[in-house]
Write an enzyme that holds these catalytic residues in place. Structure first.
Site, mmCIF file in Angstrom:
data_model
loop_
_atom_site.group_PDB
_atom_site.id
_atom_site.type_symbol
_atom_site.label_atom_id
_atom_site.label_comp_id
_atom_site.label_asym_id
_atom_site.label_seq_id
_atom_site.Cartn_x
_atom_site.Cartn_y
_atom_site.Cartn_z
ATOM 1 N N LYS A 164 51.003 31.630 79.944
ATOM 2 C CA LYS A 164 50.469 30.656 80.907
ATOM 3 C C LYS A 164 49.289 29.889 80.295
ATOM 4 O O LYS A 164 49.153 28.678 80.507
ATOM 5 C CB LYS A 164 50.011 31.364 82.198
ATOM 6 C CG LYS A 164 51.125 31.964 83.033
ATOM 7 C CD LYS A 164 52.086 30.932 83.621
ATOM 8 C CE LYS A 164 51.468 30.066 84.671
ATOM 9 N NZ LYS A 164 52.496 29.179 85.325
ATOM 10 N N THR A 219 47.253 30.326 86.703
ATOM 11 C CA THR A 219 46.784 31.593 87.229
ATOM 12 C C THR A 219 45.386 31.932 86.719
ATOM 13 O O THR A 219 45.016 31.548 85.597
ATOM 14 C CB THR A 219 47.765 32.706 86.806
ATOM 15 O OG1 THR A 219 47.188 33.972 87.057
ATOM 16 C CG2 THR A 219 48.112 32.639 85.317
ATOM 17 N N ASP A 220 44.659 32.717 87.514
ATOM 18 C CA ASP A 220 43.342 33.191 87.056
ATOM 19 C C ASP A 220 43.470 34.137 85.857
ATOM 20 O O ASP A 220 42.494 34.393 85.155
ATOM 21 C CB ASP A 220 42.581 33.872 88.207
ATOM 22 C CG ASP A 220 43.304 35.051 88.831
ATOM 23 O OD1 ASP A 220 44.430 35.382 88.406
ATOM 24 O OD2 ASP A 220 42.732 35.654 89.768
ATOM 25 N N GLU A 221 44.686 34.659 85.632
ATOM 26 C CA GLU A 221 44.852 35.637 84.535
ATOM 27 C C GLU A 221 44.608 35.016 83.167
ATOM 28 O O GLU A 221 44.397 35.748 82.197
ATOM 29 C CB GLU A 221 46.247 36.272 84.590
ATOM 30 C CG GLU A 221 46.472 37.029 85.866
ATOM 31 C CD GLU A 221 47.606 38.042 85.803
ATOM 32 O OE1 GLU A 221 48.127 38.312 84.715
ATOM 33 O OE2 GLU A 221 47.978 38.551 86.880
ATOM 34 N N TYR A 227 52.334 37.657 79.543
ATOM 35 C CA TYR A 227 52.461 36.701 80.651
ATOM 36 C C TYR A 227 51.284 35.733 80.657
ATOM 37 O O TYR A 227 51.452 34.504 80.643
ATOM 38 C CB TYR A 227 52.542 37.438 82.001
ATOM 39 C CG TYR A 227 52.234 36.539 83.185
ATOM 40 C CD1 TYR A 227 53.118 35.527 83.554
ATOM 41 C CD2 TYR A 227 51.049 36.665 83.904
ATOM 42 C CE1 TYR A 227 52.820 34.669 84.617
ATOM 43 C CE2 TYR A 227 50.747 35.823 84.966
ATOM 44 C CZ TYR A 227 51.634 34.820 85.315
ATOM 45 O OH TYR A 227 51.337 33.975 86.357
HETATM 46 P P1 NAD Z 1 58.459 33.786 91.047
HETATM 47 O O1 NAD Z 1 58.773 34.680 89.907
HETATM 48 O O2 NAD Z 1 58.567 34.292 92.442
HETATM 49 O O3 NAD Z 1 59.366 32.456 90.964
HETATM 50 C C1 NAD Z 1 59.629 31.803 89.773
HETATM 51 C C2 NAD Z 1 60.761 30.806 90.018
HETATM 52 O O4 NAD Z 1 60.992 30.097 88.783
HETATM 53 C C3 NAD Z 1 62.089 31.468 90.404
HETATM 54 O O5 NAD Z 1 62.668 30.787 91.494
HETATM 55 C C4 NAD Z 1 62.947 31.311 89.163
HETATM 56 O O6 NAD Z 1 64.331 31.212 89.438
HETATM 57 C C5 NAD Z 1 62.395 30.028 88.563
HETATM 58 N N1 NAD Z 1 62.627 29.916 87.115
HETATM 59 C C6 NAD Z 1 62.400 30.843 86.168
HETATM 60 N N2 NAD Z 1 62.765 30.381 84.961
HETATM 61 C C7 NAD Z 1 63.211 29.112 85.147
HETATM 62 C C8 NAD Z 1 63.712 28.112 84.280
HETATM 63 N N3 NAD Z 1 63.833 28.315 82.958
HETATM 64 N N4 NAD Z 1 64.091 26.922 84.800
HETATM 65 C C9 NAD Z 1 63.978 26.696 86.146
HETATM 66 N N5 NAD Z 1 63.521 27.621 87.002
HETATM 67 C C10 NAD Z 1 63.139 28.813 86.524
HETATM 68 O O7 NAD Z 1 56.991 33.243 90.743
HETATM 69 P P2 NAD Z 1 55.810 32.943 91.766
HETATM 70 O O8 NAD Z 1 55.066 34.179 92.044
HETATM 71 O O9 NAD Z 1 56.326 32.124 92.880
HETATM 72 O O10 NAD Z 1 54.868 32.038 90.840
HETATM 73 C C11 NAD Z 1 55.065 30.621 90.783
HETATM 74 C C12 NAD Z 1 54.035 30.033 89.832
HETATM 75 O O11 NAD Z 1 52.719 30.325 90.294
HETATM 76 C C13 NAD Z 1 54.114 30.604 88.420
HETATM 77 O O12 NAD Z 1 53.910 29.557 87.508
HETATM 78 C C14 NAD Z 1 52.977 31.609 88.360
HETATM 79 O O13 NAD Z 1 52.490 31.727 87.045
HETATM 80 C C15 NAD Z 1 51.961 30.970 89.275
HETATM 81 N N6 NAD Z 1 51.042 31.890 89.975
HETATM 82 C C16 NAD Z 1 51.524 32.963 90.666
HETATM 83 C C17 NAD Z 1 50.627 33.760 91.376
HETATM 84 C C18 NAD Z 1 51.115 34.938 92.190
HETATM 85 O O14 NAD Z 1 50.288 35.682 92.730
HETATM 86 N N7 NAD Z 1 52.403 35.174 92.347
HETATM 87 C C19 NAD Z 1 49.255 33.465 91.376
HETATM 88 C C20 NAD Z 1 48.819 32.365 90.636
HETATM 89 C C21 NAD Z 1 49.711 31.569 89.956
HETATM 90 O O1 DAU Z 2 46.228 36.827 89.516
HETATM 91 C C1 DAU Z 2 47.369 36.036 89.633
HETATM 92 C C2 DAU Z 2 48.581 36.812 89.176
HETATM 93 O O2 DAU Z 2 48.841 37.795 90.176
HETATM 94 C C3 DAU Z 2 49.799 35.934 88.952
HETATM 95 O O3 DAU Z 2 49.541 35.040 87.895
HETATM 96 C C4 DAU Z 2 51.038 36.773 88.625
HETATM 97 O O4 DAU Z 2 52.183 35.951 88.528
HETATM 98 C C5 DAU Z 2 51.233 37.771 89.761
HETATM 99 O O5 DAU Z 2 52.330 38.607 89.479
HETATM 100 C C6 DAU Z 2 49.974 38.613 89.961
HETATM 101 O O6 DAU Z 2 49.746 39.471 88.814
HETATM 102 P P1 DAU Z 2 49.224 40.989 88.979
HETATM 103 O O7 DAU Z 2 49.584 41.741 87.768
HETATM 104 O O8 DAU Z 2 47.806 41.007 89.426
HETATM 105 O O9 DAU Z 2 50.130 41.423 90.257
HETATM 106 P P2 DAU Z 2 50.956 42.756 90.576
HETATM 107 O O10 DAU Z 2 51.394 42.648 91.996
HETATM 108 O O11 DAU Z 2 51.986 43.028 89.534
HETATM 109 O O12 DAU Z 2 49.847 43.874 90.478
HETATM 110 C C7 DAU Z 2 48.666 43.837 91.269
HETATM 111 C C8 DAU Z 2 47.809 45.026 90.869
HETATM 112 O O13 DAU Z 2 48.454 46.228 91.302
HETATM 113 C C9 DAU Z 2 47.616 45.180 89.371
HETATM 114 O O14 DAU Z 2 46.302 45.676 89.113
HETATM 115 C C10 DAU Z 2 48.643 46.234 88.961
HETATM 116 C C11 DAU Z 2 48.735 47.103 90.193
HETATM 117 N N1 DAU Z 2 50.053 47.715 90.470
HETATM 118 C C12 DAU Z 2 51.138 46.898 90.484
HETATM 119 C C13 DAU Z 2 52.402 47.414 90.743
HETATM 120 C C14 DAU Z 2 53.625 46.523 90.730
HETATM 121 C C15 DAU Z 2 50.153 49.064 90.756
HETATM 122 O O15 DAU Z 2 49.134 49.799 90.754
HETATM 123 N N2 DAU Z 2 51.384 49.574 91.031
HETATM 124 C C16 DAU Z 2 52.524 48.819 91.018
HETATM 125 O O16 DAU Z 2 53.634 49.355 91.260
#
Ligand code: NAD
Ligand code: DAU
Length: 356
Positions: A165, A136-138, A161
């Site tokens: 990562k 992730t960019d985070e 988090y």
């Molecule tokens: P998600 O939370 O939707 O899914 C995570 C999955 O991992 C779930 O299916 C869960 O059951 C599984 N899991 C959790 N713990 C586990 C374990 N111990 N063993 C096996 N499986 C397990 O997450 P997501 O949003 O799909 O993110 C997927 C990946 O992409 C993550 O590594 C996250 O850091 C990365 N990522 C997410 C975003 C985003 O915007 N959501 C952006 C950049 C990177």
């Molecule tokens: O940038 C990549 C990341 O994006 C991933 O690595 C993470 O797994 C993914 O969850 C996401 O993280 P964020 O914290 O950016 O996403 P989230 O949807 O939780 O929040 C997006 C923005 O909105 C953040 O600035 C917090 C804000 N927010 C979020 C929620 C849930 C609100 O203002 N209100 C809310 O209820």
């Protein structure tokens, strides 16, 4: 450019989650000869309904299990003659990492190390192998009003988090440098699209608008996120897996920055149109709430390396992607009701004091 690597047996971890399931659906459609093994623990975030399109496919196998289970991982790698791992499994929600960091360290750090070690031992017997870490960019921390994260930006994670990562990314680097394991590391910005769990900003807003519940915007709402459609992320991961040079990091993003408040207003307006509500009605639900602790101000990704070296480009405009996403949620209310009725309900009630 690196010679093209064509996986024949791919272990996907976390393939029942948001991005993992979108990736499997995308990858299996384009790579019918590759076997795909989905190892997922089915936490609150995993749902097999995301994968109905591949369920009957003879090349697909689902295994319910934990990435921290070294014996299981080693057995699967050997049994399925795995030659590539795409590692998505994680605890992914920043807010949950603030209220309960332990599981983030276990899954994201220890789980990644378990996979790396099993892969190292397994890959010794193979001519070629890839381990792709989906990150992730985070991990880069927070930006001011100007500038972008590049692959050279120092790691400066701020939440449990993102720290977990970053720890995982450093282990990936160590396994490449120390053992020569052919690793790849992608770092993507915020994804949106179908199967996004409704604890994250966009699907939470869609869900609450539909239910006429308040729309919690953290702090002043001026934090910026860079949104990419999950299908574009899936295509980027496939490209890096097949063509990325081992040991390299690739940022993934769509040059699509939005202030949170603007995206919430946009979702309100698009929902009003679809629900036949008066213009501006859903905006009335916006409620500014206490800020997230350690809330990163701005993320913005420079993805020029991926474009330049691997010719990847996002295919979705945000206009199209967000409209399709809202339509998907409206057409898939059964999916939403199912995922909010499980373990999520407790969390939602704790966060928002209402029933999911
Ligand atoms: P998600 O939370 O939707 O899914 C995570 C999955 O991992 C779930 O299916 C869960 O059951 C599984 N899991 C959790 N713990 C586990 C374990 N111990 N063993 C096996 N499986 C397990 O997450 P997501 O949003 O799909 O993110 C997927 C990946 O992409 C993550 O590594 C996250 O850091 C990365 N990522 C997410 C975003 C985003 O915007 N959501 C952006 C950049 C990177
Ligand atoms: O940038 C990549 C990341 O994006 C991933 O690595 C993470 O797994 C993914 O969850 C996401 O993280 P964020 O914290 O950016 O996403 P989230 O949807 O939780 O929040 C997006 C923005 O909105 C953040 O600035 C917090 C804000 N927010 C979020 C929620 C849930 C609100 O203002 N209100 C809310 O209820």
């Amino acid at each position: 450019m690196q010679d093209v690597f064509t996986p024949t047996s791919l272990l996907v971890t976390g393939g029942a989650g948001f991005i993992g399931s979108n990736f499997i659906n995308h990858f299996m459609a384009g790579n019918p000869d590759c076997r795909v093994i989905n190892l997922d623990l089915l936490t609150y975030a995993g749902n097999l309904k995301n994968l109905t399109a591949v369920e009957g496919n003879a090349n697909y196998r689902f295994v319910k299990g934990d990435i921290c289970d070294a014996d299981l991982v080693a057995r699967l790698l050997a049994e399925e003659k795995v030659d590539a791992v795409a590692h998505f499994a994680a605890e992914s929600h920043v807010d949950r990492s603030i209220t309960g960091p332990d599981i983030f360290v276990r899954t994201n750090v220890l789980g990644t190390q378990t996979l790396l070690e099993a892969s190292r031992q397994h890959a010794e017997q193979l001519a070629d192998f890839r381990f792709l870490q989906v990150s992730t960019d985070e991990v880069y921390g927070s930006l001011g009003p100007e500038g972008y994260f590049t692959e050279e930006t120092p790691l400066a994670p701020n939440s449990p988090y993102s720290a977990s990562k970053a720890g995982a990314d450093l282990l990936v680097r160590a396994y490449f440098e120390t053992f020569g394991l052919p690793t790849l590391n992608t770092r993507c910005s915020n994804n949106y699209g179908p199967y996004h769990f409704p604890e994250k900003l966009i699907p939470l807003m869609i869900h609450n608008i539909l239910k006429k519940r308040s729309l919690p915007v953290y702090g002043d709402g001026l934090n910026v996120r860079d949104w990419l459609h999950v299908k574009d992320h899936s295509a980027a991961i496939e490209r890096v897996l097949k063509q990325g040079k081992p040991g390299e990091i690739f940022n993934v993003g769509g040059n699509n920055e939005w202030k949170n408040i603007d995206i919430v207003k946009l979702v309100c307006d698009l929902m009003d149109e679809r629900l036949g509500r008066a213009a501006g009605e859903s905006r009335e639900l916006i409620t500014f709430v206490k800020d997230r602790k350690g809330h990163d101000r701005r993320y913005a990704i420079d993805a020029s390396k991926l474009k330049r070296e691997l010719s990847w480009e996002p295919s979705y405009t945000f206009e199209r992607g967000i409209a399709e996403t809202i339509d998907w949620y409206l057409a898939n209310q059964g999916w939403v009701e199912e995922v909010v009725s499980g373990a999520y309900r407790e969390y939602y009630e704790m966060q928002y004091g209402a029933t999911a």
